[in-house]
Design an enzyme around this catalytic site. Structure first.
Site, PDB file in Angstrom:
ATOM      1  N   LYS A 145      38.107  69.190  -9.083  1.00  0.00           N
ATOM      2  CA  LYS A 145      39.378  69.554  -8.436  1.00  0.00           C
ATOM      3  C   LYS A 145      40.547  68.785  -9.071  1.00  0.00           C
ATOM      4  O   LYS A 145      41.565  69.368  -9.407  1.00  0.00           O
ATOM      5  CB  LYS A 145      39.321  69.258  -6.925  1.00  0.00           C
ATOM      6  CG  LYS A 145      38.198  70.002  -6.208  1.00  0.00           C
ATOM      7  CD  LYS A 145      38.179  69.718  -4.717  1.00  0.00           C
ATOM      8  CE  LYS A 145      37.928  68.274  -4.351  1.00  0.00           C
ATOM      9  NZ  LYS A 145      36.587  67.769  -4.700  1.00  0.00           N
TER      10      LYS A 145
ATOM     11  N   ARG B 159      39.746  68.984   5.001  1.00  0.00           N
ATOM     12  CA  ARG B 159      38.337  68.714   4.749  1.00  0.00           C
ATOM     13  C   ARG B 159      37.496  68.928   6.006  1.00  0.00           C
ATOM     14  O   ARG B 159      36.294  68.717   5.959  1.00  0.00           O
ATOM     15  CB  ARG B 159      38.203  67.254   4.322  1.00  0.00           C
ATOM     16  CG  ARG B 159      37.689  67.047   2.902  1.00  0.00           C
ATOM     17  CD  ARG B 159      37.717  65.566   2.672  1.00  0.00           C
ATOM     18  NE  ARG B 159      36.986  65.103   1.562  1.00  0.00           N
ATOM     19  CZ  ARG B 159      37.515  64.750   0.394  1.00  0.00           C
ATOM     20  NH1 ARG B 159      38.794  64.937   0.166  1.00  0.00           N
ATOM     21  NH2 ARG B 159      36.753  64.230  -0.541  1.00  0.00           N
TER      22      ARG B 159
ATOM     23  N   ARG C  98      31.905  59.361 -13.853  1.00  0.00           N
ATOM     24  CA  ARG C  98      33.366  59.451 -13.729  1.00  0.00           C
ATOM     25  C   ARG C  98      34.007  58.080 -13.918  1.00  0.00           C
ATOM     26  O   ARG C  98      33.538  57.081 -13.382  1.00  0.00           O
ATOM     27  CB  ARG C  98      33.745  60.016 -12.363  1.00  0.00           C
ATOM     28  CG  ARG C  98      35.258  59.959 -12.108  1.00  0.00           C
ATOM     29  CD  ARG C  98      35.698  60.928 -11.056  1.00  0.00           C
ATOM     30  NE  ARG C  98      35.253  60.575  -9.715  1.00  0.00           N
ATOM     31  CZ  ARG C  98      35.533  61.316  -8.632  1.00  0.00           C
ATOM     32  NH1 ARG C  98      36.233  62.427  -8.744  1.00  0.00           N
ATOM     33  NH2 ARG C  98      35.096  60.955  -7.446  1.00  0.00           N
TER      34      ARG C  98
ATOM     35  N   ARG D 231      35.014  54.144  -9.576  1.00  0.00           N
ATOM     36  CA  ARG D 231      35.341  54.016  -8.154  1.00  0.00           C
ATOM     37  C   ARG D 231      34.148  53.457  -7.393  1.00  0.00           C
ATOM     38  O   ARG D 231      33.010  53.788  -7.693  1.00  0.00           O
ATOM     39  CB  ARG D 231      35.700  55.403  -7.577  1.00  0.00           C
ATOM     40  CG  ARG D 231      37.134  55.796  -7.829  1.00  0.00           C
ATOM     41  CD  ARG D 231      37.427  57.240  -7.521  1.00  0.00           C
ATOM     42  NE  ARG D 231      36.871  57.731  -6.265  1.00  0.00           N
ATOM     43  CZ  ARG D 231      37.069  58.958  -5.799  1.00  0.00           C
ATOM     44  NH1 ARG D 231      37.811  59.824  -6.496  1.00  0.00           N
ATOM     45  NH2 ARG D 231      36.545  59.354  -4.665  1.00  0.00           N
TER      46      ARG D 231
ATOM     47  N   ARG E 131      28.310  61.224   0.482  1.00  0.00           N
ATOM     48  CA  ARG E 131      29.505  62.083   0.434  1.00  0.00           C
ATOM     49  C   ARG E 131      29.126  63.559   0.324  1.00  0.00           C
ATOM     50  O   ARG E 131      29.786  64.426   0.889  1.00  0.00           O
ATOM     51  CB  ARG E 131      30.401  61.663  -0.728  1.00  0.00           C
ATOM     52  CG  ARG E 131      31.149  60.369  -0.414  1.00  0.00           C
ATOM     53  CD  ARG E 131      31.639  59.685  -1.656  1.00  0.00           C
ATOM     54  NE  ARG E 131      32.614  60.446  -2.381  1.00  0.00           N
ATOM     55  CZ  ARG E 131      32.795  60.354  -3.706  1.00  0.00           C
ATOM     56  NH1 ARG E 131      32.050  59.534  -4.422  1.00  0.00           N
ATOM     57  NH2 ARG E 131      33.717  61.056  -4.275  1.00  0.00           N
TER      58      ARG E 131
HETATM   59  P1  ADP Z   1      36.505  63.345  -4.412  1.00  0.00           P
HETATM   60  O1  ADP Z   1      37.453  63.222  -5.561  1.00  0.00           O
HETATM   61  O2  ADP Z   1      35.210  62.750  -4.756  1.00  0.00           O
HETATM   62  O3  ADP Z   1      36.424  64.746  -3.872  1.00  0.00           O
HETATM   63  P2  ADP Z   1      38.501  62.116  -2.790  1.00  0.00           P
HETATM   64  O4  ADP Z   1      39.130  61.254  -3.798  1.00  0.00           O
HETATM   65  O5  ADP Z   1      39.177  63.401  -2.464  1.00  0.00           O
HETATM   66  O6  ADP Z   1      37.020  62.415  -3.227  1.00  0.00           O
HETATM   67  O7  ADP Z   1      38.280  61.332  -1.424  1.00  0.00           O
HETATM   68  C1  ADP Z   1      37.763  60.008  -1.401  1.00  0.00           C
HETATM   69  C2  ADP Z   1      37.567  59.590   0.037  1.00  0.00           C
HETATM   70  O8  ADP Z   1      38.812  59.582   0.742  1.00  0.00           O
HETATM   71  C3  ADP Z   1      36.658  60.489   0.873  1.00  0.00           C
HETATM   72  O9  ADP Z   1      35.287  60.191   0.696  1.00  0.00           O
HETATM   73  C4  ADP Z   1      37.153  60.177   2.305  1.00  0.00           C
HETATM   74  O10 ADP Z   1      36.659  58.926   2.761  1.00  0.00           O
HETATM   75  C5  ADP Z   1      38.652  60.007   2.095  1.00  0.00           C
HETATM   76  N1  ADP Z   1      39.373  61.288   2.285  1.00  0.00           N
HETATM   77  C6  ADP Z   1      40.073  61.980   1.347  1.00  0.00           C
HETATM   78  N2  ADP Z   1      40.621  63.086   1.863  1.00  0.00           N
HETATM   79  C7  ADP Z   1      40.274  63.114   3.183  1.00  0.00           C
HETATM   80  C8  ADP Z   1      40.515  64.014   4.262  1.00  0.00           C
HETATM   81  N3  ADP Z   1      41.248  65.138   4.098  1.00  0.00           N
HETATM   82  N4  ADP Z   1      39.981  63.718   5.469  1.00  0.00           N
HETATM   83  C9  ADP Z   1      39.262  62.608   5.667  1.00  0.00           C
HETATM   84  N5  ADP Z   1      38.981  61.726   4.686  1.00  0.00           N
HETATM   85  C10 ADP Z   1      39.475  61.961   3.451  1.00  0.00           C
HETATM   86  P1  ADP Z   2      36.922  66.057  -7.972  1.00  0.00           P
HETATM   87  O1  ADP Z   2      38.420  65.827  -7.965  1.00  0.00           O
HETATM   88  O2  ADP Z   2      36.542  67.428  -7.497  1.00  0.00           O
HETATM   89  O3  ADP Z   2      36.179  64.960  -7.274  1.00  0.00           O
HETATM   90  P2  ADP Z   2      37.096  65.357 -10.821  1.00  0.00           P
HETATM   91  O4  ADP Z   2      38.151  66.238 -11.383  1.00  0.00           O
HETATM   92  O5  ADP Z   2      37.422  63.931 -10.574  1.00  0.00           O
HETATM   93  O6  ADP Z   2      36.449  66.028  -9.505  1.00  0.00           O
HETATM   94  O7  ADP Z   2      35.824  65.450 -11.802  1.00  0.00           O
HETATM   95  C1  ADP Z   2      34.634  64.708 -11.568  1.00  0.00           C
HETATM   96  C2  ADP Z   2      34.033  64.246 -12.909  1.00  0.00           C
HETATM   97  O8  ADP Z   2      33.530  65.384 -13.632  1.00  0.00           O
HETATM   98  C3  ADP Z   2      35.050  63.580 -13.841  1.00  0.00           C
HETATM   99  O9  ADP Z   2      34.403  62.537 -14.534  1.00  0.00           O
HETATM  100  C4  ADP Z   2      35.497  64.711 -14.788  1.00  0.00           C
HETATM  101  O10 ADP Z   2      35.856  64.193 -16.065  1.00  0.00           O
HETATM  102  C5  ADP Z   2      34.242  65.556 -14.885  1.00  0.00           C
HETATM  103  N1  ADP Z   2      34.505  67.009 -14.963  1.00  0.00           N
HETATM  104  C6  ADP Z   2      35.515  67.692 -14.365  1.00  0.00           C
HETATM  105  N2  ADP Z   2      35.418  69.031 -14.658  1.00  0.00           N
HETATM  106  C7  ADP Z   2      34.319  69.166 -15.437  1.00  0.00           C
HETATM  107  C8  ADP Z   2      33.677  70.316 -16.058  1.00  0.00           C
HETATM  108  N3  ADP Z   2      34.155  71.561 -15.890  1.00  0.00           N
HETATM  109  N4  ADP Z   2      32.554  70.067 -16.784  1.00  0.00           N
HETATM  110  C9  ADP Z   2      32.064  68.810 -16.926  1.00  0.00           C
HETATM  111  N5  ADP Z   2      32.615  67.703 -16.381  1.00  0.00           N
HETATM  112  C10 ADP Z   2      33.735  67.882 -15.642  1.00  0.00           C
END
Ligand code: ADP
Ligand code: ADP
Length: 245
Positions: free
Chosen positions: A38, A113, A152, A184, A195
């Site tokens: 995302k 979420r 990541r 992270r 998660r």
């Molecule tokens: P990812 O990139 O792995 O999808 P995020 O960076 O979006 O994760 O979120 C990291 C953490 O922040 C989540 O595991 C949760 O603890 C918190 N968080 C983020 N967005 C929300 C939300 N909309 N509601 C509740 N908790 C959230």
């Molecule tokens: P999210 O915001 O949904 O948690 P991220 O954009 O942070 O996801 O991506 C998670 C990990 O996967 C990062 O290390 C990123 O570089 C990698 N990644 C993202 N898109 C792709 C893809 N299409 N194929 C392979 N790796 C990817």
């Protein structure tokens, strides 16, 4: 319209909505499991469509780093891989969406979420005569999530890399600002599993929620970042066209 002197008998001016809203606003949401890509897609989409970007994960991590009241409330939940309570995060996002910069559209990542978060967002937008343009689901299977999150690495500013799939030019350093890349805390294996479970339990119901409202658009997140981007960009361009008609 109040009756002004001299206007008796005149028709009320006709509001030409088409002329006022030459470019309809794009109010977009990215959903998908953690690690689906995302954030990676958001970097490209905000450039394509000039949208302000609100990623709740980034907002919360900044708050934790700065030790603000929000950060203090959120830290323990985040470290455990749990969601922070709805009432903590809903206010933050609704306030952001009221700002001038979000008046002509926005891209949300990581919010909503939960169903209560989605209801709060829908209600707040309805109150001001706005609506969601589309919900972009980037989907990948659980084993791919584990591979992606374990590799990541992120820069201080939130730029995302992967040790194998998207390595920086110089190991451990951000290409843009040269800062050290870090892993992270919640990208450790035990927390990743937690998660994922939280995603399936609390966030996945939103897929049906937005399908019922005919807003959901699905993308195969296992494709290359460029392929995923091409598909999303084409779909968003169509959404905008549909809105203009
Ligand atoms: P990812 O990139 O792995 O999808 P995020 O960076 O979006 O994760 O979120 C990291 C953490 O922040 C989540 O595991 C949760 O603890 C918190 N968080 C983020 N967005 C929300 C939300 N909309 N509601 C509740 N908790 C959230
Ligand atoms: P999210 O915001 O949904 O948690 P991220 O954009 O942070 O996801 O991506 C998670 C990990 O996967 C990062 O290390 C990123 O570089 C990698 N990644 C993202 N898109 C792709 C893809 N299409 N194929 C392979 N790796 C990817």
């Amino acid at each position: 319209m109040p009756d002004l002197p001299g206007t008796e008998g005149l028709d009320a001016p006709v509001r030409n909505d088409a002329a006022i809203e030459l470019v309809p606003e794009l109010n977009l949401i990215l959903v998908g499991p953690p690690g689906a890509g995302k954030g990676t897609q958001a970097e490209k989409l905000t450039e394509d469509f000039g949208l302000p970007y609100y990623a709740t994960g980034n907002i919360l991590r900044d708050a934790v780093a700065e030790g603000t009241p929000l950060g203090k409330k959120a830290k323990e939940y985040m470290d455990n891989g749990d969601l922070v309570p709805d009432d903590v995060i809903i206010g933050v996002i609704l306030e952001a969406l009221e700002s001038d910069e979000a008046a002509n559209g926005f891209l949300l990542d990581g919010f909503p979420r939960t169903v209560p978060q989605a209801d709060a967002l829908e209600g707040a937008l309805e109150n001001v005569g706005r609506k969601i343009s589309g919900v972009l689901l980037v989907d990948v299977p659980d084993d791919e999530v584990v591979k992606r999150l374990s590799g990541r690495r992120v820069s201080k500013s939130g730029r995302v890399y992967h040790v194998d799939f998207d390595p920086p030019k110089q190991e451990g350093r951000c290409d843009i600002d040269g800062s050290d890349l870090i892993q992270r805390d919640d990208d450790k294996p035990e927390t990743i599993r937690k998660r994922l479970a939280v995603y399936h339990d609390q966030t996945e119901p939103l897929v049906q929620y937005y399908e019922d409202r005919d807003l959901l658009r699905r993308f195969d997140g296992t494709r290359s970042p460029t392929d995923v981007h091409d598909h999303i960009r084409a779909t968003v361009a169509t959404l905008r066209l549909e809105d203009e008609l």
